[in-house]
Design an enzyme around this catalytic site. Sequence first.
Site, mmCIF file in Angstrom:
data_model
loop_
_atom_site.group_PDB
_atom_site.id
_atom_site.type_symbol
_atom_site.label_atom_id
_atom_site.label_comp_id
_atom_site.label_asym_id
_atom_site.label_seq_id
_atom_site.Cartn_x
_atom_site.Cartn_y
_atom_site.Cartn_z
ATOM 1 C CB CYS A 1 119.015 62.070 42.622
ATOM 2 S SG CYS A 1 119.378 63.438 41.550
ATOM 3 C CG ASN B 1 123.625 67.976 34.711
ATOM 4 O OD1 ASN B 1 122.703 68.684 34.324
ATOM 5 N ND2 ASN B 1 124.666 67.698 33.943
ATOM 6 C CB CYS B 2 120.120 65.369 39.469
ATOM 7 S SG CYS B 2 119.629 64.244 40.767
#
Length: 202
Positions: free
Chosen positions: A86, A10-11
């Site tokens: 992000c 995941n980011c």
Amino acid sequence: MVTVNAMGDNCPIPVIKTKKAMQTLSGPETIEVLVDNEIAVQNVSKMAAASGGQVSSEKLGEKEFKVTIQMEGAPKAEESEEGASCMPDTRRDMVVVVASDRMGSGNDELGKVLIKGFIFAVTQLDELPKAMLFYNGGATLTAEGSDSLEDLKSLEAQGVEILTCGTCLDYYGLKEKLAVGSVTNMYSIVEVMANAGKIIRP
């Protein structure tokens, strides 16, 4: 050739893994980054380009993408910080204030469905808010067990500041269960609201 496997990450983990690989280079090198979603492709590509890399990407399968980065060497310290966020900053001078775990008055169950839908709708805005403030019953939405955690974590990953009243978390016995964002105080809440260009309340 350096391969970075960020499948399932995941980011902002794909970005972090790629930055670490770039910083170990001692000369010209090609880095291949494998990810499983287009958001990660965008994030990694933006960071790599800002760090001086020549970037290309391709879709290998349904949930399989490859980002290829041509580097002349490790990026300089100041360059490596560029593009580290992000997502591109799509935030505007807007603050969302959530004071309850439900939206509107009437049926409580319907209200909980509505507030979940409201928070999801915020994730779909073209221009995201700068911050989201949670206090009183709204504080429960940022704690473990909340149905909105996935959406709130997505917003936080894109640069939206998620702030929850510490007094409220204490009152509900949730201070150790905060699952997204950070704890804030009433002075900071007032300050954020006072500096907002627009305030939205569900």
